[in-house]
Design a protein around this motif. Structure first.
Motif, PDB file in Angstrom:
ATOM      1  N   MET A 113       0.849  -1.179   0.000  1.00 54.32           N
ATOM      2  CA  MET A 113       0.000   0.000   0.000  1.00 54.32           C
ATOM      3  C   MET A 113       0.893   1.239   0.000  1.00 54.32           C
ATOM      4  SD  MET A 113      -2.597   1.307   3.032  1.00 54.32           S
ATOM      5  CE  MET A 113      -3.017  -0.345   3.448  1.00 54.32           C
ATOM      6  N   LYS A 114       0.598   2.145  -0.921  1.00 56.00           N
ATOM      7  CA  LYS A 114       1.357   3.397  -1.025  1.00 56.00           C
ATOM      8  C   LYS A 114       0.684   4.452  -0.145  1.00 56.00           C
ATOM      9  CE  LYS A 114       3.248   6.469  -4.533  1.00 56.00           C
ATOM     10  NZ  LYS A 114       2.722   7.788  -4.621  1.00 56.00           N
ATOM     11  N   ILE A 115       1.491   5.225   0.572  1.00 57.57           N
ATOM     12  CA  ILE A 115       0.984   6.318   1.404  1.00 57.57           C
ATOM     13  C   ILE A 115       1.502   7.631   0.830  1.00 57.57           C
ATOM     14  CG2 ILE A 115       1.019   7.395   3.680  1.00 57.57           C
ATOM     15  CD1 ILE A 115       1.249   4.587   4.889  1.00 57.57           C
ATOM     16  N   GLU A 116       0.575   8.565   0.622  1.00 55.28           N
ATOM     17  CA  GLU A 116       0.927   9.862   0.064  1.00 55.28           C
ATOM     18  C   GLU A 116       0.375  10.956   0.980  1.00 55.28           C
ATOM     19  OE1 GLU A 116      -0.161  12.319  -3.996  1.00 55.28           O
ATOM     20  OE2 GLU A 116      -0.118  10.135  -4.095  1.00 55.28           O
ATOM     21  N   VAL A 117       1.127  12.040   1.100  1.00 55.24           N
ATOM     22  CA  VAL A 117       0.702  13.186   1.905  1.00 55.24           C
ATOM     23  C   VAL A 117       0.618  14.398   0.980  1.00 55.24           C
ATOM     24  CG1 VAL A 117       1.253  14.681   3.863  1.00 55.24           C
ATOM     25  CG2 VAL A 117       1.840  12.251   3.954  1.00 55.24           C
ATOM     26  N   TYR A 119      -9.781   5.123  11.665  1.00 61.51           N
ATOM     27  CA  TYR A 119      -9.000   4.774  10.479  1.00 61.51           C
ATOM     28  C   TYR A 119      -9.211   3.311  10.091  1.00 61.51           C
ATOM     29  CZ  TYR A 119      -6.913   9.339  10.791  1.00 61.51           C
ATOM     30  OH  TYR A 119      -6.750  10.705  10.813  1.00 61.51           O
ATOM     31  N   LEU A 120      -9.190   2.416  11.066  1.00 59.33           N
ATOM     32  CA  LEU A 120      -9.348   0.990  10.760  1.00 59.33           C
ATOM     33  C   LEU A 120     -10.742   0.675  10.228  1.00 59.33           C
ATOM     34  CD1 LEU A 120      -7.403  -0.592  13.768  1.00 59.33           C
ATOM     35  CD2 LEU A 120      -6.631  -0.301  11.395  1.00 59.33           C
ATOM     36  N   ASN A 121     -11.773   1.248  10.831  1.00 56.78           N
ATOM     37  CA  ASN A 121     -13.133   0.979  10.365  1.00 56.78           C
ATOM     38  C   ASN A 121     -13.397   1.592   8.995  1.00 56.78           C
ATOM     39  OD1 ASN A 121     -14.002  -0.684  12.482  1.00 56.78           O
ATOM     40  ND2 ASN A 121     -14.403   1.080  13.779  1.00 56.78           N
ATOM     41  N   ALA A 122     -12.816   2.758   8.735  1.00 53.08           N
ATOM     42  CA  ALA A 122     -12.929   3.349   7.397  1.00 53.08           C
ATOM     43  C   ALA A 122     -12.246   2.451   6.360  1.00 53.08           C
ATOM     44  CB  ALA A 122     -12.310   4.748   7.384  1.00 53.08           C
ATOM     45  N   LEU A 123     -11.077   1.940   6.695  1.00 50.19           N
ATOM     46  CA  LEU A 123     -10.357   1.057   5.770  1.00 50.19           C
ATOM     47  C   LEU A 123     -11.093  -0.268   5.563  1.00 50.19           C
ATOM     48  CD1 LEU A 123      -6.742   1.830   6.954  1.00 50.19           C
ATOM     49  CD2 LEU A 123      -7.649   2.260   4.646  1.00 50.19           C
ATOM     50  N   LYS A 124     -11.728  -0.790   6.610  1.00 47.48           N
ATOM     51  CA  LYS A 124     -12.525  -2.024   6.453  1.00 47.48           C
ATOM     52  C   LYS A 124     -13.675  -1.800   5.482  1.00 47.48           C
ATOM     53  CE  LYS A 124     -11.494  -3.815  11.044  1.00 47.48           C
ATOM     54  NZ  LYS A 124     -11.988  -3.882  12.436  1.00 47.48           N
ATOM     55  N   LEU A 125     -14.376  -0.679   5.629  1.00 48.04           N
ATOM     56  CA  LEU A 125     -15.457  -0.351   4.687  1.00 48.04           C
ATOM     57  C   LEU A 125     -14.909  -0.186   3.275  1.00 48.04           C
ATOM     58  CD1 LEU A 125     -17.771   2.151   6.606  1.00 48.04           C
ATOM     59  CD2 LEU A 125     -18.393  -0.103   5.724  1.00 48.04           C
ATOM     60  N   ALA A 126     -13.763   0.462   3.159  1.00 44.48           N
ATOM     61  CA  ALA A 126     -13.134   0.645   1.845  1.00 44.48           C
ATOM     62  C   ALA A 126     -12.858  -0.709   1.193  1.00 44.48           C
ATOM     63  CB  ALA A 126     -11.848   1.453   1.986  1.00 44.48           C
ATOM     64  N   ALA A 163      -2.886   7.894  13.210  1.00 42.18           N
ATOM     65  CA  ALA A 163      -3.390   7.683  11.851  1.00 42.18           C
ATOM     66  C   ALA A 163      -2.421   6.828  11.036  1.00 42.18           C
ATOM     67  CB  ALA A 163      -3.614   9.030  11.165  1.00 42.18           C
ATOM     68  N   LEU A 164      -1.155   7.197  11.061  1.00 40.09           N
ATOM     69  CA  LEU A 164      -0.154   6.460  10.275  1.00 40.09           C
ATOM     70  C   LEU A 164       0.037   5.042  10.793  1.00 40.09           C
ATOM     71  CD1 LEU A 164       2.285   9.375   9.620  1.00 40.09           C
ATOM     72  CD2 LEU A 164       1.244   7.943   7.861  1.00 40.09           C
ATOM     73  N   SER A 165       0.055   4.876  12.095  1.00 37.35           N
ATOM     74  CA  SER A 165       0.202   3.545  12.684  1.00 37.35           C
ATOM     75  C   SER A 165      -0.975   2.648  12.273  1.00 37.35           C
ATOM     76  CB  SER A 165       0.277   3.668  14.210  1.00 37.35           C
ATOM     77  OG  SER A 165       0.101   2.422  14.821  1.00 37.35           O
ATOM     78  N   ALA A 166      -2.182   3.178  12.339  1.00 35.63           N
ATOM     79  CA  ALA A 166      -3.374   2.399  11.980  1.00 35.63           C
ATOM     80  C   ALA A 166      -3.336   1.999  10.507  1.00 35.63           C
ATOM     81  CB  ALA A 166      -4.637   3.182  12.294  1.00 35.63           C
ATOM     82  N   VAL A 167      -3.032   2.959   9.648  1.00 37.00           N
ATOM     83  CA  VAL A 167      -3.006   2.687   8.208  1.00 37.00           C
ATOM     84  C   VAL A 167      -1.932   1.646   7.878  1.00 37.00           C
ATOM     85  CG1 VAL A 167      -2.402   3.726   5.979  1.00 37.00           C
ATOM     86  CG2 VAL A 167      -4.070   4.841   7.472  1.00 37.00           C
ATOM     87  N   SER A 218      -0.795  -0.662   9.717  1.00 37.45           N
ATOM     88  CA  SER A 218      -1.125  -1.986  10.267  1.00 37.45           C
ATOM     89  C   SER A 218      -2.226  -2.696   9.483  1.00 37.45           C
ATOM     90  CB  SER A 218      -1.556  -1.864  11.738  1.00 37.45           C
ATOM     91  OG  SER A 218      -2.876  -1.343  11.834  1.00 37.45           O
ATOM     92  N   PHE A 219      -2.930  -1.953   8.641  1.00 36.12           N
ATOM     93  CA  PHE A 219      -4.084  -2.514   7.931  1.00 36.12           C
ATOM     94  C   PHE A 219      -3.629  -3.285   6.699  1.00 36.12           C
ATOM     95  CE2 PHE A 219      -7.655  -2.400   4.969  1.00 36.12           C
ATOM     96  CZ  PHE A 219      -8.656  -2.896   5.772  1.00 36.12           C
TER      97      PHE A 219
END
Length: 168
Positions: free
Chosen positions: A1-5, A99-106, A135-139, A141-142
């Motif tokens: 997974m790529k992370i961009e800011v 963050y985790l629940n948003a990513l699960k829905l995604a 936020a970064l730790s959660a993302v 870990s997903f």
């Protein structure tokens, strides 16, 4: 997974899903929540009303998904961040769950690109550096094959600088 800011207005991003820092009522409000509802038009609020009639308020840390109305995204994931109360009232866990629940829905909706606003760091008063670390730790870990890119769309320069520093 790529992370961009990036420093950007989240309502202008052409991604599969944007994440709204919603009020528990899901009825729109100020800040990013109001901006998303205004830019997306009345269909987002209409969908939120259906969800609210079914389940009631959305508790802190939970997330729901709607269409994106007139926004360039396909979906809006509404998550309710915790109000900062000193950190001893479960705020870190609730923020992580946003963050985790948003990513699960995604992942459930086959979202490949998702953009997050800076949840709870506005009127909810969460310290920005702590919020960025969570936020970064959660993302990071997903794990889900479908979510390929996470964008942190920072509205203000302070959040942008914090996220850039933590990502690099």
């Amino acid at each position: 997974m790529k992370i961009e800011v990036i420093q950007a207005d989240i309502t202008k991003l052409a991604v599969d899903a944007i994440v709204n820092a919603a009020k528990s009522s899901l009825m729109g409000g100020g800040g990013v929540d109001g901006a998303i509802h205004r830019a997306g038009g009345p269909s987002i609020l209409a969908e939120c009303k259906v969800i609210r009639n079914r389940q009631g308020d959305c508790p802190a840390g939970e997330a729901v998904i709607t269409g994106a109305g007139k926004l360039p995204a396909q979906y809006v994931i509404h998550t309710v961040g915790p109000i900062w109360n000193g950190g001893d009232s479960g705020e870190p866990e609730k923020l992580r769950n946003c963050y985790l629940n948003a990513l699960k829905l995604a992942a459930q909706h086959d979202v490949k690109t998702i953009a997050f606003s800076n949840i709870s760091t506005g009127v909810y008063g969460y310290p920005k550096k702590q919020a960025a670390q969570i936020a970064l730790s959660a993302v990071k870990s997903f794990k889900a094959a479908s979510v390929q890119k996470v964008i942190f769309a920072c509205f203000d320069e302070e959040n942008y600088d914090l996220y850039k520093e933590l990502v690099e």
